[in-house]
Each structure stands twice: as structure tokens, then as C-alpha cells.
Motif scaffolding. Structure first.
Motif, PDB file in Angstrom:
ATOM      1  N   VAL A 106       8.264   5.869  23.066  1.00  0.00           N
ATOM      2  CA  VAL A 106       8.596   7.280  23.230  1.00  0.00           C
ATOM      3  C   VAL A 106       9.227   7.468  24.599  1.00  0.00           C
ATOM      4  CG1 VAL A 106       7.659   9.624  23.388  1.00  0.00           C
ATOM      5  CG2 VAL A 106       6.692   7.995  21.748  1.00  0.00           C
ATOM      6  N   TRP A 107      10.322   8.202  24.614  1.00  0.00           N
ATOM      7  CA  TRP A 107      11.003   8.419  25.891  1.00  0.00           C
ATOM      8  C   TRP A 107      10.210   9.391  26.731  1.00  0.00           C
ATOM      9  CZ3 TRP A 107      13.512  11.682  29.245  1.00  0.00           C
ATOM     10  CH2 TRP A 107      14.430  11.076  30.122  1.00  0.00           C
ATOM     11  N   ARG A 108       9.929   9.003  27.972  1.00  0.00           N
ATOM     12  CA  ARG A 108       9.209   9.869  28.912  1.00  0.00           C
ATOM     13  C   ARG A 108      10.086  10.108  30.130  1.00  0.00           C
ATOM     14  NH1 ARG A 108       3.758  10.033  28.035  1.00  0.00           N
ATOM     15  NH2 ARG A 108       4.021  12.087  28.981  1.00  0.00           N
ATOM     16  N   GLY A 109      10.196  11.336  30.542  1.00  0.00           N
ATOM     17  CA  GLY A 109      10.986  11.605  31.741  1.00  0.00           C
ATOM     18  C   GLY A 109      11.469  13.032  31.766  1.00  0.00           C
TER      19      GLY A 109
ATOM     20  N   GLU B 235      16.083  14.105  35.535  1.00  0.00           N
ATOM     21  CA  GLU B 235      16.440  13.085  36.533  1.00  0.00           C
ATOM     22  C   GLU B 235      16.520  11.694  35.925  1.00  0.00           C
ATOM     23  OE1 GLU B 235      16.773  14.255  39.904  1.00  0.00           O
ATOM     24  OE2 GLU B 235      16.734  16.080  38.672  1.00  0.00           O
ATOM     25  N   GLY B 236      15.850  11.483  34.798  1.00  0.00           N
ATOM     26  CA  GLY B 236      15.844  10.153  34.190  1.00  0.00           C
ATOM     27  C   GLY B 236      14.463   9.843  33.656  1.00  0.00           C
ATOM     28  N   GLY B 237      14.310   8.650  33.110  1.00  0.00           N
ATOM     29  CA  GLY B 237      13.009   8.303  32.564  1.00  0.00           C
ATOM     30  C   GLY B 237      13.078   6.967  31.869  1.00  0.00           C
ATOM     31  N   GLU B 238      12.040   6.656  31.083  1.00  0.00           N
ATOM     32  CA  GLU B 238      12.040   5.368  30.394  1.00  0.00           C
ATOM     33  C   GLU B 238      11.154   5.466  29.147  1.00  0.00           C
ATOM     34  OE1 GLU B 238      10.470   2.772  33.334  1.00  0.00           O
ATOM     35  OE2 GLU B 238       8.455   3.603  33.200  1.00  0.00           O
ATOM     36  N   PHE B 239      11.254   4.438  28.314  1.00  0.00           N
ATOM     37  CA  PHE B 239      10.435   4.439  27.110  1.00  0.00           C
ATOM     38  C   PHE B 239       9.032   3.947  27.431  1.00  0.00           C
ATOM     39  CE2 PHE B 239      14.604   4.613  25.144  1.00  0.00           C
ATOM     40  CZ  PHE B 239      14.371   5.526  24.119  1.00  0.00           C
TER      41      PHE B 239
ATOM     42  N   ALA C  58      13.239   9.545  20.842  1.00  0.00           N
ATOM     43  CA  ALA C  58      13.876  10.001  22.081  1.00  0.00           C
ATOM     44  C   ALA C  58      14.321  11.447  21.926  1.00  0.00           C
ATOM     45  CB  ALA C  58      15.070   9.098  22.405  1.00  0.00           C
ATOM     46  N   PRO C  59      14.580  12.112  23.046  1.00  0.00           N
ATOM     47  CA  PRO C  59      15.063  13.497  22.944  1.00  0.00           C
ATOM     48  C   PRO C  59      16.451  13.549  22.314  1.00  0.00           C
ATOM     49  CG  PRO C  59      15.137  12.745  25.229  1.00  0.00           C
ATOM     50  CD  PRO C  59      14.420  11.693  24.443  1.00  0.00           C
ATOM     51  N   LEU C  60      16.757  14.676  21.722  1.00  0.00           N
ATOM     52  CA  LEU C  60      18.015  14.878  21.017  1.00  0.00           C
ATOM     53  C   LEU C  60      19.207  14.585  21.932  1.00  0.00           C
ATOM     54  CD1 LEU C  60      18.243  15.726  18.111  1.00  0.00           C
ATOM     55  CD2 LEU C  60      18.384  18.094  18.830  1.00  0.00           C
ATOM     56  N   ARG C  61      20.201  13.919  21.364  1.00  0.00           N
ATOM     57  CA  ARG C  61      21.407  13.571  22.125  1.00  0.00           C
ATOM     58  C   ARG C  61      22.265  14.817  22.398  1.00  0.00           C
ATOM     59  NH1 ARG C  61      26.293  11.314  19.216  1.00  0.00           N
ATOM     60  NH2 ARG C  61      27.537  10.146  20.714  1.00  0.00           N
TER      61      ARG C  61
ATOM     62  N   ASP D 287      10.375  14.843  28.593  1.00  0.00           N
ATOM     63  CA  ASP D 287      10.017  13.968  27.475  1.00  0.00           C
ATOM     64  C   ASP D 287      10.929  14.211  26.264  1.00  0.00           C
ATOM     65  OD1 ASP D 287       8.083  13.099  29.179  1.00  0.00           O
ATOM     66  OD2 ASP D 287       6.441  14.186  28.220  1.00  0.00           O
ATOM     67  N   LEU D 288      10.371  14.780  25.184  1.00  0.00           N
ATOM     68  CA  LEU D 288      11.150  14.951  23.959  1.00  0.00           C
ATOM     69  C   LEU D 288      11.737  16.354  23.826  1.00  0.00           C
ATOM     70  CD1 LEU D 288       8.673  13.000  21.659  1.00  0.00           C
ATOM     71  CD2 LEU D 288      10.830  12.176  22.625  1.00  0.00           C
TER      72      LEU D 288
END
Ligand code: SF4
Ligand code: SF4
Ligand code: FES
Lengths: 113, 246
Positions: free
Chosen positions: B11-14, B17-21, B96-99, B106-107
Motif C-alpha cells: 500500500v502506498w504511504r506518503g 512530498e512523496g512516499g513509498e509502498f 496506490a492513490p489514483l493517478r 496515503d490513498l
């Protein structure tokens, strides 16, 4: 970055080019029968208003069509906007037009009328 | 009893500014939806996970996310359909969050640009009569009504907007959902704002930027066809430009 005006222009120039491309190909296939020389081509095109008009229209349509296409691509891929995008579109159009008109002039001007 | 299979989920977290899975192991269940997976993570594994949903039945349009790289309405997407067949395990899921929209956390994405474009596309009903006027008669079988009907079941989920590569390359592009909405109104006999709408969708970010590749239609969970709607707008705007529109 196309508005309705550029969209229409691109479609119209595409429509124009369909018969021109076909005419160009047909004449090409016909002309190479029995060998092809520069003198033979020039004898057909020099002083000919018809061929001048044919390729003049082709060059104009292709310059407009190509410039609009590259405009959309550079907006989407390179992120170009505003003055830069306008300058690029006109630059491509004028360059293509200049090159094309020079070539058309070179094969149609002068020679036996 | 069989050992319960586990779904390997990232799950994408961030934030903006950015983040990671981040990896989570989620027990696999029957008829489990992707939204169930996200809810399980938030309720059992990490309460700080931010995500958005409301109706859970495919009506509100708030739960869309990228699932294994593809935009989907997560409440109606079964894990079995998307997780793959990893033998012995429960499959894999990447969420991941919507493109094409700014991430808040996060999401959760910021939907404001998406809805701003609905307004910019004149996706607003402009009444041509007052409420005192008699009810307008619209023939259900008329071509205009049929065209409007084909597009009105939009749930504003932005799945199509996330799927569109032109939106990705051109932030000014109004996008499939807003243009689809404009098309339903162009076909609404009661609407009095047609000239403004035709202008709005003829502008620099308007319908003429669509490459008709059809990603929007392919991914729309309600099987709407914004590509066809946009083709209709192109037709009508050209007619208007040439003075052929009555
Ligand atoms: S058809 Fe047009 S609106 Fe739909 S995804 Fe493709 S470019 Fe975007
Ligand atoms: S057109 Fe389809 S994918 Fe796009 S917002 Fe509406 S329901 Fe969602
Ligand atoms: S939660 Fe409402 S559509 Fe998915």
C-alpha cells in the motif's frame, strides 16, 4: 493543445493530402516505367502551372498538418506551453513551408514554357 | 481446517512530498473486495492509513484507487479478479492513490482539479425556463435523449481521468468525465447554456485534445463511453465553428 480551429485545420489539411498523396504515387509509378532521369522529370514539371499548383498545395497542407501535429506532441511530451509552444508551431510551419516552396520552385520554375 | 491464505499487499504511504509502498499481510477471504483489504489494514494493522469511501456499493464514486497499476472502484472490485494466481498463497495486490491527481495522504487524492474541470467544461445545467413553466416534453426515443441517457450514469469516480494518458501529459485537458458530462447537457433539450458550453469545450484544454484511444471507456466501472461522447462534442463544435449548428 488544440482548440477547434487547429483541430479543423488539421482535418482539412489531411483531407487535402489524401488525393495529393495518391496522385503523387500514381504519377511516380507511371513515371518510372522505362527508367527515370532528372531531365525527364524536369521536362514534365518545368513551366507547368498544374504541377506547381499540385505540389504547392501539397507543401502548404503538409506544413500546416505537420506543425499542428508536432505542437500537440511537444505540449504533451515536453510540456511546452504559451509563447514557447506558439513559437515552435510557427517555426515548424515556416521551416517546412520554406523548404517545400524552394523545392517546388526549383522543379517548376524556368525551362521550356 | 486449511491454513488461511495470505494476500501479500503493498500500500502506498506518503503525501504530496512523496512516499513509498508498505507491505501488509492480509488474510484472504471469500468474496473479498479491494476495499475490504484496505479496511482490514486500517482497522487491524495500521489505524493511521488514510483512504476514502462511503457507499461500498458502487454508487458514490469515492473509493477509486490504482489497483495493480490499473484504476478501479475498489468497493466493487473482487480481489479474486485482480490478485493473480500465486500458487500456495493468496496472490498479490498493490494499492496506490489514483493517478493524475495530487496526493493528499496515503490513498487519498485531492479531487478538486477533477471537479474544477467539470465547471470549466460547463458541466452545469443552465435552465432555459423558470420553475413556473410547464414541464418540458422530451421524447424518450429521440436521438438526443438517447445520447444523453448513454452518459448520465456517471458516479464521478475519476477512474477515467486516472486512465487517460492525455490528462497525464496535459494538465489543462478537461478530461473524459467532464467532457462526458458536457455531452449529456449538449443533448439536453431543456438546457439554455449551449453556446457557452460549446465555447468551453472548444478551448485549448477542450475535447479536441482527445486522441480517442479509449482508455476511459475501457476502465469506466459503469461502462460509460466518454470516447464516444467526446467524438460527439468534436462533431458539434466543428458544426458550430462552421455555422452549421442550429
Ligand atoms: S479516449 Fe480521450 S478522454 Fe478517453 S482516455 Fe483516451 S484521450 Fe483520454
Ligand atoms: S465516466 Fe465512468 S470512470 Fe469516469 S467518472 Fe464517470 S463513472 Fe467514473
Ligand atoms: S465506496 Fe462508493 S463507489 Fe465505492
Amino acid at each position: 493543445m488544440l482548440d477547434v480551429r487547429l483541430y479543423l485545420l488539421q482535418r482539412l489539411t489531411a483531407l487535402m493530402m489524401i488525393p495529393l498523396v495518391l496522385g503523387h504515387l500514381v504519377v511516380m509509378v507511371y513515371a518510372v516505367q522505362g527508367g527515370l532521369t532528372a531531365a525527364e522529370i524536369l521536362s514534365r514539371t518545368q513551366g507547368s502551372l498544374v504541377w506547381g499548383g499540385f505540389y504547392g498545395a501539397f507543401v502548404l497542407a503538409a506544413s500546416i498538418h505537420g506543425a499542428i501535429g508536432l505542437r500537440a506532441i511537444s505540449a504533451e511530451v515536453l510540456g511546452l506551453r504559451g509563447v514557447g509552444l506558439t513559437a515552435l508551431s510557427w517555426g515548424v510551419f515556416l521551416t517546412l513551408l520554406l523548404l517545400g516552396v524552394r523545392a517546388v520552385y526549383a522543379v517548376t520554375a524556368g525551362g521550356p514554357a | 481446517m486449511l491454513e488461511q491464505s495470505i494476500l501479500a499487499t503493498s500500500v502506498w504511504r506518503g503525501d504530496a512530498e512523496g512516499g513509498e509502498f508498505q507491505r501488509f499481510e492480509v488474510p484472504r477471504r471469500d468474496s473479498q473486495t479491494v476495499l475490504d483489504v484496505v479496511t482490514h489494514i486500517q482497522q487491524e494493522l495500521d489505524p493511521s492509513l488514510a483512504y476514502r469511501f462511503a457507499c461500498r456499493v458502487g454508487m458514490c464514486g469515492s473509493c477509486a484507487m490504482m489497483v495493480n497499476g490499473v484504476p478501479r472502484w475498489t468497493c466493487r472490485t473482487h480481489v479474486s479478479k485482480v490478485s493473480g494466481n500465486v500458487s500456495g498463497g493468496g496472490g498479490e495486490l498493490q494499492i496506490a492513490p489514483l493517478r493524475n491527481l495530487p496526493v493528499i495522504r496515503d490513498l487519498v487524492v485531492d479531487m478538486a482539479p477533477f471537479f474544477d474541470k467539470w465547471t470549466a467544461a460547463e458541466g452545469v445545467f443552465r435552465p432555459s425556463e423558470t420553475r413556473a413553466a410547464p414541464m418540458a416534453k422530451v421524447q424518450p426515443g429521440s436521438p438526443a435523449r438517447a445520447a444523453a441517457n448513454a452518459g448520465i450514469e456517471c458516479i464521478n469516480c475519476a477512474v477515467c481521468y486516472a486512465a487517460c494518458d492525455v490528462v497525464a501529459g496535459n494538465t489543462d485537458y478537461l478530461g473524459p468525465a467532464a467532457l462526458n458530462r458536457a455531452w449529456t447537457l449538449v443533448n439536453d433539450a431543456r438546457d439554455g447554456g449551449q453556446a457557452e458550453r460549446i465555447d468551453a469545450v472548444s478551448s485549448e484544454g477542450g475535447c479536441h485534445n482527445c486522441h480517442s484511444m479509449g482508455s476511459c471507456a475501457q476502465f469506466c466501472p459503469n461502462a460509460l463511453n466518454p470516447t464516444a461522447a467526446i467524438a460527439g462534442l468534436k462533431r458539434e463544435t466543428v458544426k458550430a465553428k462552421l455555422g452549421w449548428r442550429r
